[in-house]
Design a protein around this motif. Sequence first.
Motif, mmCIF file in Angstrom:
data_model
loop_
_atom_site.group_PDB
_atom_site.id
_atom_site.type_symbol
_atom_site.label_atom_id
_atom_site.label_comp_id
_atom_site.label_asym_id
_atom_site.label_seq_id
_atom_site.Cartn_x
_atom_site.Cartn_y
_atom_site.Cartn_z
ATOM 1 N N ARG A 30 -4.241 3.018 15.078
ATOM 2 C CA ARG A 30 -3.938 4.435 15.280
ATOM 3 C C ARG A 30 -4.304 5.275 14.067
ATOM 4 N NH1 ARG A 30 2.082 5.228 17.247
ATOM 5 N NH2 ARG A 30 1.286 7.355 17.250
ATOM 6 N N TYR A 31 -4.774 4.614 13.003
ATOM 7 C CA TYR A 31 -5.016 5.295 11.740
ATOM 8 C C TYR A 31 -6.438 5.085 11.244
ATOM 9 C CZ TYR A 31 0.072 5.519 11.502
ATOM 10 O OH TYR A 31 1.401 5.751 11.765
ATOM 11 N N CYS A 32 -6.859 6.000 10.420
ATOM 12 C CA CYS A 32 -7.995 5.769 9.545
ATOM 13 C C CYS A 32 -7.444 4.998 8.348
ATOM 14 C CB CYS A 32 -8.596 7.100 9.115
ATOM 15 S SG CYS A 32 -9.965 6.967 7.972
ATOM 16 N N MET A 33 -8.087 3.879 8.019
ATOM 17 C CA MET A 33 -7.602 3.007 6.946
ATOM 18 C C MET A 33 -8.593 3.000 5.795
ATOM 19 S SD MET A 33 -4.790 1.823 8.281
ATOM 20 C CE MET A 33 -4.409 0.551 7.080
ATOM 21 N N GLY A 34 -8.064 2.903 4.581
ATOM 22 C CA GLY A 34 -8.964 2.942 3.442
ATOM 23 C C GLY A 34 -8.507 2.064 2.293
ATOM 24 N N TRP A 35 -9.446 1.751 1.432
ATOM 25 C CA TRP A 35 -9.181 1.070 0.160
ATOM 26 C C TRP A 35 -9.572 2.010 -0.977
ATOM 27 C CZ3 TRP A 35 -6.494 -3.298 -0.448
ATOM 28 C CH2 TRP A 35 -6.387 -4.190 0.618
ATOM 29 N N PHE A 36 -8.724 2.068 -1.976
ATOM 30 C CA PHE A 36 -8.934 2.905 -3.144
ATOM 31 C C PHE A 36 -8.656 2.076 -4.387
ATOM 32 C CE2 PHE A 36 -9.282 6.894 -0.849
ATOM 33 C CZ PHE A 36 -8.708 6.550 0.368
ATOM 34 N N ARG A 37 -9.156 2.545 -5.510
ATOM 35 C CA ARG A 37 -8.878 1.849 -6.763
ATOM 36 C C ARG A 37 -8.662 2.856 -7.881
ATOM 37 N NH1 ARG A 37 -14.784 -1.109 -7.581
ATOM 38 N NH2 ARG A 37 -15.986 0.767 -8.139
ATOM 39 N N GLN A 38 -7.956 2.406 -8.881
ATOM 40 C CA GLN A 38 -7.657 3.291 -10.008
ATOM 41 C C GLN A 38 -7.407 2.469 -11.248
ATOM 42 O OE1 GLN A 38 -4.358 6.002 -9.329
ATOM 43 N NE2 GLN A 38 -5.236 7.505 -10.727
ATOM 44 N N ILE A 39 -7.923 2.951 -12.370
ATOM 45 C CA ILE A 39 -7.603 2.362 -13.663
ATOM 46 C C ILE A 39 -6.827 3.416 -14.452
ATOM 47 C CG2 ILE A 39 -9.543 0.776 -13.644
ATOM 48 C CD1 ILE A 39 -11.057 2.653 -15.441
ATOM 49 N N PRO A 40 -6.032 3.001 -15.428
ATOM 50 C CA PRO A 40 -5.207 3.956 -16.173
ATOM 51 C C PRO A 40 -6.035 5.091 -16.761
ATOM 52 C CG PRO A 40 -4.531 1.729 -16.656
ATOM 53 C CD PRO A 40 -5.785 1.610 -15.842
ATOM 54 N N ASP A 41 -5.503 6.281 -16.641
ATOM 55 C CA ASP A 41 -6.096 7.495 -17.202
ATOM 56 C C ASP A 41 -7.400 7.894 -16.531
ATOM 57 O OD1 ASP A 41 -5.040 6.331 -20.443
ATOM 58 O OD2 ASP A 41 -3.989 7.669 -19.060
ATOM 59 N N THR A 97 -4.039 6.952 7.181
ATOM 60 C CA THR A 97 -3.835 8.367 7.449
ATOM 61 C C THR A 97 -4.152 8.684 8.893
ATOM 62 O OG1 THR A 97 -4.395 10.628 6.808
ATOM 63 C CG2 THR A 97 -6.163 9.011 6.709
ATOM 64 N N SER A 98 -3.473 9.662 9.424
ATOM 65 C CA SER A 98 -3.762 10.144 10.769
ATOM 66 C C SER A 98 -4.837 11.223 10.740
ATOM 67 C CB SER A 98 -2.496 10.708 11.410
ATOM 68 O OG SER A 98 -1.502 9.718 11.528
ATOM 69 N N ASN A 99 -5.181 11.690 9.543
ATOM 70 C CA ASN A 99 -6.191 12.732 9.400
ATOM 71 C C ASN A 99 -7.589 12.136 9.393
ATOM 72 O OD1 ASN A 99 -4.373 14.962 9.126
ATOM 73 N ND2 ASN A 99 -3.895 14.221 7.084
ATOM 74 N N SER A 100 -8.559 13.005 9.565
ATOM 75 C CA SER A 100 -9.962 12.581 9.545
ATOM 76 C C SER A 100 -10.588 12.969 8.213
ATOM 77 C CB SER A 100 -10.729 13.216 10.703
ATOM 78 O OG SER A 100 -10.194 12.814 11.934
ATOM 79 N N TYR A 101 -10.172 12.249 7.166
ATOM 80 C CA TYR A 101 -10.679 12.531 5.829
ATOM 81 C C TYR A 101 -12.008 11.831 5.588
ATOM 82 C CZ TYR A 101 -6.117 14.295 4.204
ATOM 83 O OH TYR A 101 -4.970 15.013 4.017
ATOM 84 N N GLY A 102 -12.819 12.465 4.747
ATOM 85 C CA GLY A 102 -13.909 11.731 4.151
ATOM 86 C C GLY A 102 -13.344 10.897 3.007
ATOM 87 N N LEU A 103 -14.107 9.926 2.546
ATOM 88 C CA LEU A 103 -13.601 9.008 1.539
ATOM 89 C C LEU A 103 -13.233 9.736 0.249
ATOM 90 C CD1 LEU A 103 -13.035 6.056 0.805
ATOM 91 C CD2 LEU A 103 -15.427 5.884 0.104
#
Length: 122
Positions: A30-41, A97-103
């Motif tokens: 039911r969702y748009c699913m994504g993977w994200f990454r982050q390093i400190p700062d 998300t239930s929204n239609s976001y771009g990455l």
Amino acid sequence: VQLVESGGGSVQVGGSLRLSCVASGDTIGRYCMGWFRQIPDKEREGVALIDKVGKTTYADSVKGRFTISADNAKNTLYLQMNSLKPEDTAMYYCAATSNSYGLNQWATQGGGYWGQGTQVTV
């Protein structure tokens, strides 16, 4: 929906890892699913997303090396990461998300449901 990531760890350059994100409370289809990454700062970076009809989008930095997939029967999102590089080192998060976001838009705006993250070190 609640999301729990696993599968992170330390791996040598050129190695592979598969991240998993198990969802509960609702079905990932039911969702748009994504993977994200982050390093400190550093700003959060969108890695890959898969929309409700299975269309995938990847960051240029991971195209040809990473594959996002969803197993609706297991209610689980995956990220297969091959040919890992030191610059892939980060905390990786899955999101819904239930929204239609771009990455990139989703990475910037946030929103939706997020897991607690799993660390990948190359």
